[in-house]
Write an enzyme that holds these catalytic residues in place. Structure first.
Site, PDB file in Angstrom:
ATOM      1  N   SER A 162      -5.527  27.160 -51.799  1.00 13.30           N
ATOM      2  CA  SER A 162      -6.792  26.558 -52.220  1.00 13.30           C
ATOM      3  C   SER A 162      -6.621  25.701 -53.450  1.00 13.30           C
ATOM      4  O   SER A 162      -7.540  24.978 -53.817  1.00 13.30           O
ATOM      5  CB  SER A 162      -7.860  27.628 -52.448  1.00 13.30           C
TER       6      SER A 162
ATOM      7  N   ASN B 211     -13.382  22.819 -53.095  1.00 12.28           N
ATOM      8  CA  ASN B 211     -13.206  23.617 -54.315  1.00 12.28           C
ATOM      9  C   ASN B 211     -13.350  22.790 -55.585  1.00 12.28           C
ATOM     10  O   ASN B 211     -13.759  23.314 -56.627  1.00 12.28           O
ATOM     11  CB  ASN B 211     -11.848  24.323 -54.310  1.00 12.28           C
TER      12      ASN B 211
ATOM     13  N   GLU C 140     -10.156  21.570 -44.243  1.00  9.91           N
ATOM     14  CA  GLU C 140      -9.656  20.394 -44.957  1.00  9.91           C
ATOM     15  C   GLU C 140      -8.210  20.138 -44.531  1.00  9.91           C
ATOM     16  O   GLU C 140      -7.379  21.062 -44.574  1.00  9.91           O
ATOM     17  CB  GLU C 140      -9.718  20.621 -46.469  1.00  9.91           C
TER      18      GLU C 140
ATOM     19  N   HIS D 227      -6.674  23.754 -45.019  1.00  6.59           N
ATOM     20  CA  HIS D 227      -7.431  24.678 -45.854  1.00  6.59           C
ATOM     21  C   HIS D 227      -8.687  25.153 -45.147  1.00  6.59           C
ATOM     22  O   HIS D 227      -9.603  24.358 -44.882  1.00  6.59           O
ATOM     23  CB  HIS D 227      -7.773  24.005 -47.194  1.00  6.59           C
TER      24      HIS D 227
END
Ligand code: CAA
Length: 318
Positions: free
Chosen positions: A152, A223, A185, A173
């Protein structure tokens, strides 16, 4: 993990030949997937891949971890079929059985790696361990195999630098809970080939997910926006300007988020949030967005990591 693999290295290198010509590297249709790491994310990805007809090998260091992962997959599948096969429990049971047949587990992954189109790691967020793992697997995997990381926050290009195939390395991700969250992602470094990105985009679509593309930038898309938002909520609370309950209610009812920032932090894991923030703040110590939170640091130091330890910002029953 790496230690476990390295003891078998001679065996692997003896048995696994690089049997794919460079032209086969161009377009990889991903069918066989090895997932390294049987935690929540690895197990969730295994579940989704197996549910969509992929052949999956889930690898971890001990049988106990793998047993727990398989149990988690089975109970998550039960929740899924309750909705998708409501009124037809027999078909639901058949579906679960078929999915479970698509997943095998191993603490010794050589056979799976030899036929893997994709190796996806979802192990501990430690650069050295990831690099050792990828460097090691690189020597055993067929030439066409794509390597992906579910990290992440760590740079994909740094992980890929441990391999001789940076053009076949990328980030993939997923989001927690993997069976429900629609997004993946797909992260391309400056070395990732367009063919690799395309193979991964096709794979995520075959999983029934919606892919988005992002460069190898800290936090990628989600994130990079989500974690500073969570930290801002913590600071608002730490300044005594609002209770965590009211902040959570505010964001759920006022912004339409399914969980408030404190609930979400508990769900994701406070250690994960702290790890991401610490990495960023090390790189940019003067950026106030990345300033540490005393409350977060205290809870993590006390082992109150959220739902998984039954206490974080809130308390949970087993
Ligand atoms: N597997 C299968 N089904 C599941 C499940 C799982 N793991 N978890 C929940 N469900 C199902 C439930 O069975 C339930 O089904 P029914 O509607 O048929 O009853 C349904 O999902 C809703 O679940 P709940 O009633 O328990 O709870 P909810 O309505 O609050 O939904 C949630 C739960 C989907 C997690 C929702 O709260 C949500 O979307 N939260 C936000 C999650 C989020 O933002 N995730 C991203 C985190 S960031 C990240 O992962 C990236 C990183 O790198 C840190």
């Amino acid at each position: 993990m790496f230690r476990l693999f390295s003891s078998n290295m001679a065996f692997f290198t003896h048995h696994i030949k690089r049997s794919f010509s460079s032209s086969a590297v161009r377009n990889v249709v991903i069918k066989n997937v090895t997932i390294i790491g049987g935690g929540q994310m690895g197990a969730g990805i295994a579940q989704v891949a197996a549910s969509t007809g992929h052949s999956v090998t889930l690898v971890d260091m001990t049988d106990d971890i793998l047993k727990k992962a398989m149990k988690g997959i089975q109970s998550s599948l039960r929740r899924v079929v309750k909705k998708t096969f409501s009124g037809d429990p027999e078909s639901g049971d058949d579906f679960i059985q078929k999915v479970m047949q698509n997943v095998s587990t191993s603490t010794e992954p050589s056979a799976a790696i030899a036929t893997s189109d994709l190796i996806l790691e979802a192990i501990v967020e430690n650069m050295k361990i990831k690099q050792d793992l990828f460097g090691f697997l690189d020597k055993m995997a067929p030439e066409h195999t794509i390597f992906a990381s579910n990290t992440s926050s760590l740079p994909i290009s740094d992980i890929a630098s441990a391999t001789s195939r940076p053009d076949r390395c990328a980030g993939l991700h997923f989001f927690n809970p993997v069976p429900l969250m629609k997004l993946v992602e797909v992260i391309a470094t400056t070395s990732t080939s367009p063919e690799t990105s395309e193979s991964l985009l096709n794979f995520t679509k075959a999983l029934g997910k919606t892919p988005v593309c992002c460069k190898d930038t800290p936090g990628f898309i989600v994130n990079r926006l989500l974690v500073p938002y969570i930290m801002e909520a913590l600071r608002l609370h730490e300044r005594g300007h609002a209770s965590k309950e009211d902040i959570d209610t505010g964001m759920k009812l006022g912004a339409g988020y399914p969980m408030g920032p404190f609930e979400l932090s508990d769900y994701v894991g406070l250690d994960t949030i702290k790890f991401i923030m610490d990495g960023w703040s090390k790189k940019e110590p003067d950026n106030p967005i990345f300033a540490p939170s005393e409350l977060l640091n205290k809870l993590v130091a006390e082992g109150k990591l959220g739902k998984k330890t039954l206490e974080g910002f809130y308390k949970y029953n087993k």
